[in-house]
Design a protein around this motif. Sequence first.
Motif, PDB file in Angstrom:
ATOM      1  N   GLU A 211      27.446  52.350   6.159  1.00  0.00           N
ATOM      2  CA  GLU A 211      28.340  53.499   6.126  1.00  0.00           C
ATOM      3  C   GLU A 211      29.193  53.492   7.386  1.00  0.00           C
ATOM      4  OE1 GLU A 211      27.552  57.832   4.538  1.00  0.00           O
ATOM      5  OE2 GLU A 211      26.745  57.622   6.569  1.00  0.00           O
ATOM      6  N   LEU A 212      30.490  53.741   7.208  1.00  0.00           N
ATOM      7  CA  LEU A 212      31.421  53.794   8.323  1.00  0.00           C
ATOM      8  C   LEU A 212      31.794  55.240   8.617  1.00  0.00           C
ATOM      9  CD1 LEU A 212      33.361  52.395  10.350  1.00  0.00           C
ATOM     10  CD2 LEU A 212      35.070  52.358   8.513  1.00  0.00           C
ATOM     11  N   ASN A 213      31.611  55.647   9.863  1.00  0.00           N
ATOM     12  CA  ASN A 213      32.027  56.980  10.284  1.00  0.00           C
ATOM     13  C   ASN A 213      33.526  56.941  10.556  1.00  0.00           C
ATOM     14  OD1 ASN A 213      32.654  59.312  11.894  1.00  0.00           O
ATOM     15  ND2 ASN A 213      30.475  59.528  12.370  1.00  0.00           N
ATOM     16  N   GLU A 214      34.295  57.611   9.716  1.00  0.00           N
ATOM     17  CA  GLU A 214      35.754  57.563   9.819  1.00  0.00           C
ATOM     18  C   GLU A 214      36.271  58.295  11.048  1.00  0.00           C
ATOM     19  OE1 GLU A 214      37.711  55.800   8.118  1.00  0.00           O
ATOM     20  OE2 GLU A 214      36.599  55.270   6.292  1.00  0.00           O
ATOM     21  N   GLY A 217      34.198  55.468  14.081  1.00  0.00           N
ATOM     22  CA  GLY A 217      34.192  54.027  13.873  1.00  0.00           C
ATOM     23  C   GLY A 217      32.809  53.414  13.908  1.00  0.00           C
ATOM     24  N   LEU A 219      29.382  51.996  12.766  1.00  0.00           N
ATOM     25  CA  LEU A 219      28.857  51.368  11.559  1.00  0.00           C
ATOM     26  C   LEU A 219      27.348  51.614  11.532  1.00  0.00           C
ATOM     27  CD1 LEU A 219      29.517  49.491   9.109  1.00  0.00           C
ATOM     28  CD2 LEU A 219      28.846  47.576  10.592  1.00  0.00           C
ATOM     29  N   GLU A 234      22.481  52.587  13.998  1.00  0.00           N
ATOM     30  CA  GLU A 234      23.832  52.126  14.293  1.00  0.00           C
ATOM     31  C   GLU A 234      23.813  50.627  14.565  1.00  0.00           C
ATOM     32  OE1 GLU A 234      27.618  53.324  17.186  1.00  0.00           O
ATOM     33  OE2 GLU A 234      25.888  54.674  16.932  1.00  0.00           O
ATOM     34  N   THR A 263      34.539  47.168   5.358  1.00  0.00           N
ATOM     35  CA  THR A 263      33.851  48.225   6.096  1.00  0.00           C
ATOM     36  C   THR A 263      33.399  47.718   7.466  1.00  0.00           C
ATOM     37  OG1 THR A 263      33.088  49.298   4.070  1.00  0.00           O
ATOM     38  CG2 THR A 263      31.862  49.776   6.085  1.00  0.00           C
ATOM     39  N   MET A 264      32.835  46.527   7.497  1.00  0.00           N
ATOM     40  CA  MET A 264      32.400  45.952   8.771  1.00  0.00           C
ATOM     41  C   MET A 264      33.582  45.689   9.689  1.00  0.00           C
ATOM     42  SD  MET A 264      29.631  43.175   7.364  1.00  0.00           S
ATOM     43  CE  MET A 264      28.536  43.578   6.017  1.00  0.00           C
ATOM     44  N   ARG A 266      36.482  47.052   9.818  1.00  0.00           N
ATOM     45  CA  ARG A 266      37.157  48.265  10.282  1.00  0.00           C
ATOM     46  C   ARG A 266      36.364  49.011  11.344  1.00  0.00           C
ATOM     47  NH1 ARG A 266      37.965  52.372   6.105  1.00  0.00           N
ATOM     48  NH2 ARG A 266      39.093  53.386   7.815  1.00  0.00           N
ATOM     49  N   SER A 267      35.094  48.698  11.506  1.00  0.00           N
ATOM     50  CA  SER A 267      34.237  49.447  12.416  1.00  0.00           C
ATOM     51  C   SER A 267      34.470  49.043  13.866  1.00  0.00           C
ATOM     52  CB  SER A 267      32.769  49.215  12.053  1.00  0.00           C
ATOM     53  OG  SER A 267      32.338  47.937  12.471  1.00  0.00           O
ATOM     54  N   ARG A 268      33.867  49.808  14.765  1.00  0.00           N
ATOM     55  CA  ARG A 268      33.955  49.497  16.197  1.00  0.00           C
ATOM     56  C   ARG A 268      32.878  48.507  16.635  1.00  0.00           C
ATOM     57  NH1 ARG A 268      31.778  55.340  18.561  1.00  0.00           N
ATOM     58  NH2 ARG A 268      29.526  54.938  18.315  1.00  0.00           N
TER      59      ARG A 268
END
Length: 280
Positions: A211-214, A217, A219, A234, A263-264, A266-268
């Motif tokens: 799950e990505l926290n919009e 960021g 993951l 996390e 998703t990965m 786009r994450s931080r």
Amino acid sequence: MDIYCSSAGKQDDDNNHKENRRRGEEWGKFARMADRLGILRSDYMLNPSSSQTKHHDEKQPPSDEKEIIQYELKQIELNTIASSFAGLSANVAGLHRHLVGRYESEVREFLEENKRAVMGTDYAGLDDDTETEGVPINPALECIPGAMNVAHENYKERFLANNDPSPVVLFVVQEGETNTVDQRMLEFSLWERHGVPVVRMSLTRAATALELNENTGALTIKANDDDNIPFDREVSVVYFRAGYAPTDYPDGDDGIEWMARETMERSRATKCPCLGYHLA
């Protein structure tokens, strides 16, 4: 095997500007702030460069002549993703050193001939210390987990507070993975040397487990019994041992595996490699 770490910068903003305009400026902002980890394996083979004929024994007739082939190293490939066999090659190097020391008299002529083939006919000869012959010590099982730990600690310093739960490193692997032993060696070394836990999952599994926290960021692997995750964890580093072949995306171009990869990306979380390193 080479290891590179870098942080995001202005050039990434320029390169992603067109894509961001298509999807919206907010779409790639966390990916641009994420660190990057590159573990690259450069492969070489011996290529015959020249040959010459000489007598095996000057006292023998010319019919005893044999061809002496000279070789040189040629780079044949540079792996930018899923660079494997770090664990296995480190142990094979130890096996070679054992064989050279244990059977020194049997392999000396073989080593002499091969060293001259690679290093030239003017090579003076082998050293007296046979323990230095054969394959040199391979530190991959120390260096690669060490690099992952650097990325892991840097992530914690940048994004987490002291009282936050420690994140995990995510190994993205293929369904029905057959090269688990090599991967497990890295996993065990990362835990034994640095105390960093690893979670393994395929792209297919990641489509529903991540799950990505919009807003931040982050993951996160959602709590579930299948992956033995009792609470949300996390992810600090995503280490790809899959995702480099079309067969890793069986659900098609718009399928769940591609969505998981997006998703990965786009994450931080630090990606090893990020998509840019993968395609470089």
